[in-house]
Design a protein around this motif. Structure first.
Motif, PDB file in Angstrom:
ATOM      1  N   GLU A  84      26.683  -6.974 -15.968  1.00  0.00           N
ATOM      2  CA  GLU A  84      27.145  -5.753 -15.259  1.00  0.00           C
ATOM      3  C   GLU A  84      28.126  -5.717 -14.300  1.00  0.00           C
ATOM      4  O   GLU A  84      27.970  -6.727 -13.263  1.00  0.00           O
ATOM      5  N   THR A 130      27.809  -0.501 -11.882  1.00  0.00           N
ATOM      6  CA  THR A 130      28.611   0.781 -12.636  1.00  0.00           C
ATOM      7  C   THR A 130      27.955   1.036 -13.771  1.00  0.00           C
ATOM      8  O   THR A 130      28.122   2.159 -14.622  1.00  0.00           O
ATOM      9  N   GLY A 131      26.858  -0.029 -14.472  1.00  0.00           N
ATOM     10  CA  GLY A 131      26.494   0.101 -15.739  1.00  0.00           C
ATOM     11  C   GLY A 131      27.461  -0.303 -17.058  1.00  0.00           C
ATOM     12  O   GLY A 131      27.120  -0.207 -18.067  1.00  0.00           O
ATOM     13  N   ASP A 132      28.827  -0.750 -16.421  1.00  0.00           N
ATOM     14  CA  ASP A 132      29.467  -1.171 -17.375  1.00  0.00           C
ATOM     15  C   ASP A 132      29.437  -2.656 -17.567  1.00  0.00           C
ATOM     16  O   ASP A 132      29.229  -3.412 -16.499  1.00  0.00           O
ATOM     17  N   TYR A 182      36.613  -5.530 -20.418  1.00  0.00           N
ATOM     18  CA  TYR A 182      35.701  -4.301 -20.577  1.00  0.00           C
ATOM     19  C   TYR A 182      35.163  -4.689 -22.101  1.00  0.00           C
ATOM     20  O   TYR A 182      35.769  -4.797 -22.985  1.00  0.00           O
ATOM     21  N   ARG A 186      29.680   0.214 -22.289  1.00  0.00           N
ATOM     22  CA  ARG A 186      28.324   0.658 -21.673  1.00  0.00           C
ATOM     23  C   ARG A 186      27.110   0.252 -21.842  1.00  0.00           C
ATOM     24  O   ARG A 186      26.657  -0.326 -22.878  1.00  0.00           O
ATOM     25  N   LYS A 187      26.464  -0.139 -20.641  1.00  0.00           N
ATOM     26  CA  LYS A 187      24.834  -0.413 -20.999  1.00  0.00           C
ATOM     27  C   LYS A 187      24.255   0.350 -21.717  1.00  0.00           C
ATOM     28  O   LYS A 187      23.318   0.072 -22.692  1.00  0.00           O
ATOM     29  N   ASP A 188      24.464   1.830 -21.544  1.00  0.00           N
ATOM     30  CA  ASP A 188      23.834   2.643 -22.121  1.00  0.00           C
ATOM     31  C   ASP A 188      24.441   3.221 -23.815  1.00  0.00           C
ATOM     32  O   ASP A 188      24.144   3.960 -24.542  1.00  0.00           O
TER      33      ASP A 188
END
Length: 506
Positions: free
Chosen positions: A350, A389-391, A403, A406-408
């Motif tokens: 992350e 950031t959740g990235d 990149y 996203r985690k989500d």
């Protein structure tokens, strides 16, 4: 030493009084005119409320006038909060109830909308004010660099928008880096795309304030008709653009640069989404004789819009993802694994940020603030905030960050952990004439590709090409062609809308 944004604007306005500061669809203002109008608003607010560090909501279309009110609010020692004039009133009501502003500034045409809201707040109708020349209110000199400059509202997971509070210091740090990195001068003519409710507009507005650049607020309809957009660029001699990748992709897919030359463009910046490398290569090749600088600016609203940058150079390979780059000056990025340890080269983790770019937090939401603005787990000696950031990213051997998604955006399917962003990147690389988004149908447990193309692409063609770049479990099983992918107000693919459609939520 200048410690707040108005001090920067005062210096620029005095240096370039007759230069063009702003151009919108109906008017062109010099720095002298912009300063005069901003100072007037500042005096009205300062005399009416005699308070500082409170939000003033600005409910107006994107215009020169809106920017003058942003500046006027800061002249009064307060912070501005742009509202989307096209948003449903239920959303505006939710934001205003949480914001509890000193007042809402609007115009006559939008005033009836505010009357629908069941909340107590004062309204200033800009059309009712009688403009006069005044001196700047001295109260702005009380503002320090850690005071809030603006509040931008982003969508929250609960459906309630989050008010991200950005300080003067964060913007000062960011803009000084932009000016130095890209050699910005008063000769820049900036073509603005992003609405003021999104953080990408910060760069456009504050290049005007910091460097004396001229900002052209490009009419929104031009982004629906890309040929008109390029004609506008040529008509106004725009030389710097900072747009979301979807705009560049549309122009590349139509191959418009083959027939419409844009000789004035010298700086091409993009952010907010992943830039497909083959579409970027089309731009590079089309403008190859113009000595153009290309920059990928990465970052969420919570770190003032940009914390990492990749300036495209000879290492760029159109067959690989475009890097998000390395940390900006005075910004540190930590890539942490699930054990809160620094990741090794090539290891995914992350992306977390520390430095003066961090937002002050979320307006009137300490619980949410404390969940993502957390103590640096690598520092056990003194308090130090980082933003999670959740990235998900990883770092290459050359130090460039890549990149992943996203985690989500990660799903579990057939026992495999799959990243939808990774699938999307490979699809855009394999098919360089489409724009696309990848989603997951929770009910049917299948990966869905929505793509924009003039012609239907067979499932067989998709599967054959994608089998060379994706493992079997990552290949979408449903394909939906659209003449045009729905866009959010910022110009990005409207993923929330498509996700709800696919999952039967609307």
């Amino acid at each position: 030493m200048k410690i707040n944004l108005i001090e920067y604007f005062e210096e620029t306005a005095m240096k370039f009084p007759e230069r063009t500061a702003l151009v919108d669809g109906s008017s062109s203002w010099s720095f002298k005119e912009l300063r005069s109008r901003s100072v007037f608003i500042g005096e009205v607010l300062a005399n009416t409320y005699k308070r500082i560090n409170r939000p003033v909501a600005v409910y107006l279309p994107k215009s020169n006038e809106a920017i003058s009110i942003f500046l006027g609010t800061m002249y009064s020692g307060n912070c501005y909060a742009p509202l989307d004039a096209k948003a449903p009133m239920a959303k505006i009501e939710t934001i205003l109830k949480n914001l509890d502003p000193l007042c809402v500034i609007t115009n006559t045409s939008l005033l009836p909308n505010l009357r629908e809201i069941n909340a107590e707040f004062e309204i200033i109708n800009i059309d009712d004010l009688e403009y006069v020349e005044v001196s700047p209110p001295e109260i702005f000199r009380q503002c320090i660099d850690f005071d809030p400059a603006y509040i931008l509202h982003t969508s929250g997971s609960t459906g309630v928008p989050k008010g991200v509070v950005i300080s003067h210091l964060s913007i000062i740090d960011y803009m000084n880096w932009v000016v130095d990195t890209f050699g910005i001068t008063e000769e820049e003519r900036v073509g603005n795309q992003t609405p003021f409710i999104f953080d990408m507009s910060t760069l456009d507005i504050y290049l005007m304030i910091f460097a004396g650049a001229s900002v052209f607020l490009i009419p929104e309809q031009h982004f629906i008709f890309p040929a008109k957009l390029l004609e506008y660029i040529n008509e106004h001699h725009i030389n710097l653009i900072f747009w979301v990748p979807s705009v560049f992709v549309n122009i590349a897919n139509l191959r418009l640069l083959d027939s419409i030359k844009t000789p004035t463009i010298k700086k091409v910046l993009f952010g907010g989404e992943v830039m497909p490398p083959k579409h970027l290569e089309y731009w590079i090749q089309s403008l190859r004789d113009q000595n153009v600088i290309y920059g990928n600016l990465y970052g969420p609203t919570e770190i003032t819009g940009t914390c990492a940058c990749y300036v495209v150079d000879e290492t760029f390979d159109p067959e690989e993802s475009v890097p998000i780059g390395k940390p900006c000056r005075n910004t540190d990025i930590l890539v942490l694994n699930e054990r809160n340890e620094l990741c090794e080269i090539g290891e995914r983790g992350e992306l977390c940020v520390r430095g003066s770019s961090l937002a002050l937090g979320y307006w009137r939401d300490f619980k949410k603030t404390e969940s993502v603005f957390v103590q640096n787990p690598l520092n056990t000696s003194f308090p130090e905030r980082i933003y999670r950031t959740g990235d998900i990213v990883y770092t290459r051997e050359d130090g460039q960050m890549m990149y992943v998604g996203r985690k989500d955006f990660q799903i579990k399917l057939h026992g495999y952990r799959i990243d939808l962003g990774e699938i999307e990147h490979n699809i855009l690389s394999a098919f360089d004439t489409i724009n696309a988004g990848v989603f997951f149908d929770q009910n049917k447990r299948e990966i869905v590709l929505c793509y924009e193309s003039d012609e239907e692409i067979s499932i067989k063609e998709f599967r054959v090409k994608l089998s060379t770049v994706l493992s079997k479990q990552m290949i979408p099983t449903r394909y939906i062609r659209m003449e045009s992918l729905p866009k959010s107000p910022s110009g990005k693919i409207d993923r929330s809308y498509l996700n709800d459609k696919i999952n039967g939520n609307n």
